[in-house]
Structure formats: structure tokens, C-alpha cells
Write a protein that holds these residues in place. Structure first.
Motif, PDB file in Angstrom:
ATOM      1  N   LEU A   1      35.513  68.374  29.937  1.00 37.32           N
ATOM      2  CA  LEU A   1      36.523  67.472  29.375  1.00 37.32           C
ATOM      3  C   LEU A   1      35.989  66.038  29.288  1.00 37.32           C
ATOM      4  N   ARG A   2      35.307  65.625  30.326  1.00 37.37           N
ATOM      5  CA  ARG A   2      34.740  64.263  30.328  1.00 37.37           C
ATOM      6  C   ARG A   2      33.784  64.091  29.143  1.00 37.37           C
ATOM      7  N   ARG A   3      32.904  65.085  28.958  1.00 38.52           N
ATOM      8  CA  ARG A   3      31.928  65.001  27.861  1.00 38.52           C
ATOM      9  C   ARG A   3      32.598  65.134  26.495  1.00 38.52           C
ATOM     10  N   TRP A   4      33.624  65.968  26.439  1.00 42.88           N
ATOM     11  CA  TRP A   4      34.345  66.147  25.171  1.00 42.88           C
ATOM     12  C   TRP A   4      34.961  64.820  24.721  1.00 42.88           C
TER      13      TRP A   4
ATOM     14  N   THR B   1      32.179  62.423  23.648  1.00 38.87           N
ATOM     15  CA  THR B   1      31.470  62.786  22.412  1.00 38.87           C
ATOM     16  C   THR B   1      32.399  62.766  21.198  1.00 38.87           C
ATOM     17  N   HIS B   2      33.644  63.176  21.399  1.00 33.23           N
ATOM     18  CA  HIS B   2      34.586  63.294  20.276  1.00 33.23           C
ATOM     19  C   HIS B   2      35.886  62.555  20.594  1.00 33.23           C
ATOM     20  N   PRO B   3      35.794  61.218  20.772  1.00 34.25           N
ATOM     21  CA  PRO B   3      37.004  60.487  21.186  1.00 34.25           C
ATOM     22  C   PRO B   3      38.134  60.569  20.163  1.00 34.25           C
ATOM     23  N   GLU B   4      37.796  60.853  18.916  1.00 40.81           N
ATOM     24  CA  GLU B   4      38.813  60.893  17.872  1.00 40.81           C
ATOM     25  C   GLU B   4      39.522  62.253  17.809  1.00 40.81           C
ATOM     26  N   LYS B   5      38.967  63.249  18.478  1.00 45.66           N
ATOM     27  CA  LYS B   5      39.550  64.596  18.398  1.00 45.66           C
ATOM     28  C   LYS B   5      40.507  64.831  19.571  1.00 45.66           C
ATOM     29  N   THR B   6      41.419  65.774  19.347  1.00 47.11           N
ATOM     30  CA  THR B   6      42.378  66.099  20.392  1.00 47.11           C
ATOM     31  C   THR B   6      41.664  66.715  21.596  1.00 47.11           C
ATOM     32  N   HIS B   7      42.254  66.556  22.791  1.00 51.23           N
ATOM     33  CA  HIS B   7      41.696  67.209  23.974  1.00 51.23           C
ATOM     34  C   HIS B   7      42.816  67.857  24.776  1.00 51.23           C
TER      35      HIS B   7
ATOM     36  N   GLY C   1      44.194  80.196  29.905  1.00 54.97           N
ATOM     37  CA  GLY C   1      43.177  81.154  29.470  1.00 54.97           C
ATOM     38  C   GLY C   1      41.823  80.737  30.004  1.00 54.97           C
ATOM     39  N   PHE C   2      40.965  81.705  30.266  1.00 57.28           N
ATOM     40  CA  PHE C   2      39.712  81.423  30.965  1.00 57.28           C
ATOM     41  C   PHE C   2      38.725  80.630  30.109  1.00 57.28           C
ATOM     42  N   TYR C   3      38.681  80.927  28.823  1.00 58.36           N
ATOM     43  CA  TYR C   3      37.633  80.337  27.977  1.00 58.36           C
ATOM     44  C   TYR C   3      38.133  79.078  27.268  1.00 58.36           C
ATOM     45  N   VAL C   4      37.518  77.965  27.596  1.00 60.60           N
ATOM     46  CA  VAL C   4      37.917  76.675  27.040  1.00 60.60           C
ATOM     47  C   VAL C   4      37.859  76.705  25.504  1.00 60.60           C
ATOM     48  N   ARG C   5      36.839  77.378  24.965  1.00 61.86           N
ATOM     49  CA  ARG C   5      36.647  77.435  23.508  1.00 61.86           C
ATOM     50  C   ARG C   5      37.838  78.103  22.808  1.00 61.86           C
ATOM     51  N   GLU C   6      38.506  79.025  23.500  1.00 61.62           N
ATOM     52  CA  GLU C   6      39.618  79.744  22.863  1.00 61.62           C
ATOM     53  C   GLU C   6      40.897  78.924  22.808  1.00 61.62           C
ATOM     54  N   GLN C   7      40.985  77.898  23.656  1.00 60.59           N
ATOM     55  CA  GLN C   7      42.208  77.086  23.629  1.00 60.59           C
ATOM     56  C   GLN C   7      42.089  75.892  22.671  1.00 60.59           C
TER      57      GLN C   7
ATOM     58  N   VAL D   1      32.741  72.527  20.685  1.00 61.97           N
ATOM     59  CA  VAL D   1      33.012  72.867  22.089  1.00 61.97           C
ATOM     60  C   VAL D   1      31.773  73.519  22.694  1.00 61.97           C
ATOM     61  N   GLN D   2      31.225  74.493  21.995  1.00 59.82           N
ATOM     62  CA  GLN D   2      30.067  75.224  22.529  1.00 59.82           C
ATOM     63  C   GLN D   2      28.827  74.338  22.630  1.00 59.82           C
ATOM     64  N   GLU D   3      28.731  73.398  21.690  1.00 59.26           N
ATOM     65  CA  GLU D   3      27.597  72.461  21.709  1.00 59.26           C
ATOM     66  C   GLU D   3      27.536  71.718  23.045  1.00 59.26           C
ATOM     67  N   ILE D   4      28.706  71.417  23.592  1.00 61.15           N
ATOM     68  CA  ILE D   4      28.752  70.651  24.846  1.00 61.15           C
ATOM     69  C   ILE D   4      28.165  71.473  25.989  1.00 61.15           C
TER      70      ILE D   4
END
Ligand SMILES: [Mg+2]
Length: 181
Positions: A19-22, A25-31, A39-45, A54-57
């Protein structure tokens, strides 16, 4: 007692640092704040169109090695090691892009816990084949090719609170839950 302990989300703060890196890196995008993670996988939410970002991070070099320890985890592990003879870190590598993750998990353990613990890393995609009495893991349900011998004690996280029936643990209450003095 033979104790197995997962790494990400249990001793290494995968979600917090993602979350910190997200946000960096993407301050303009929703978090999604940690307490709202489901859900277990951050990418799915996260929205589908952000999947690649997300995966790039978490695929980027240094992500795993630089994860901060979960609060209280290192102190707890050192105490556990003094009380129990058989303690293993039982962790699954990220696939298919494993090249940073595998090496960096070993570096992380060496840097935070030392050689003794590096000797006790079990890296597997199927934790059900590993023998143990207790597995501490944040993953809501752990499936594999065997009926596990271990009891799955859930490391409490917002994204696994939908699971009922398992005992839960954090690094604040581990002594009571595991009955270790
Ligand atoms: Mg985990």
C-alpha cells in the motif's frame, strides 16, 4: 511442538508495504486502505485495469527483501526459538515471476533473523505436504495434495476475518494461543 510459520502477512508486512508503494507510485489512482482489504489476493480487489500496475509493485526487484517486519514478529520469533526445538519458516514463492522473490526471501531471513533461521526455511507451493503440529498463516484456506497434519492457526488480518472456526493469533497474543511461556 513442531511449528511452521508463514512469512508474507505474518512476519513480513506485504500488505502494508504494498500500500505504501502503491500510494507513492500511483498517487492519482484509488487505493484500498488495509482495514478494507477483502480476499487474499490484493490484485483481485483492485480495479481490473490496474492489475498490471499492482503486480509491477510486488514483482519489482527489492520488494520482498525490503519488506518491514510485522510489529513484534522478530521479537516473538526469537522467543519461540528459545522455547521450541522445531520451528520452520514455511513460505510459498510468488509464481510465475519467482526470480526476485525466492532469493530475496532468503536475504530477508538472513538480515532479520540470521543463519539459524535460513537453515529452517521451507519453500513450497504445497504446504499440506509439510509435517507439523501448527501452521501460522494469514491465507484464509490452504489447499494442496494432502490432508494436512497441522492445525491452521490464522494470523489475523482484515482480509481473512470472513473465516470462522480456526484459532487466530497475532504477535500480541501468541503466547496464550500457542500456550508457550
Ligand atoms: Mg502469507
Amino acid at each position: 511442538m513442531r511449528l511452521l510459520i508463514d512469512m508474507d502477512g505474518v512476519i513480513a508486512d506485504f500488505e502494508g508495504d504494498f500500500l505504501r508503494r502503491w500510494k507513492e507510485t500511483h498517487p492519482e489512482k484509488t487505493h484500498i486502505p488495509l482495514e478494507n482489504r477483502k480476499g487474499f489476493y490484493v490484485r483481485e480487489q483492485y480495479p481490473q485495469e490496474f492489475s498490471e500496475f499492482v503486480q509491477e509493485i510486488y514483482h519489482s526487484p527489492g520488494f520482498y527483501q525490503n519488506l518491514p517486519p510485522m510489529p513484534g514478529a522478530i521479537e516473538a520469533l526469537k522467543e519461540i526459538k528459545n522455547s521450541l526445538n522445531h520451528v520452520f519458516l514455511c513460505t510459498s514463492p510468488m509464481l510465475p515471476k519467482y526470480e526476485n522473490c525466492v532469493l530475496e526471501k532468503f536475504h530477508w531471513v538472513y538480515e532479520h533473523l540470521g543463519t539459524d533461521w535460513v537453515n529452517n526455511i521451507i519453500l513450497t507451493r504445497d504446504k499440506t505436504v509439510v509435517k507439523g503440529d501448527v501452521l501460522i498463516d494469514d491465507k484464509p484456506d490452504i489447499k494442496g495434495s494432502c490432508i494436512p497434519e497441522w492445525e491452521h492457526v490464522i494470523y489475523d488480518q482484515p482480509y481473512n476475518r470472513n473465516i470462522t472456526g480456526n484459532r487466530r493469533l497475532t504477535w500480541d497474543n501468541w503466547k496464550e494461543v500457542l500456550n508457550i511461556q
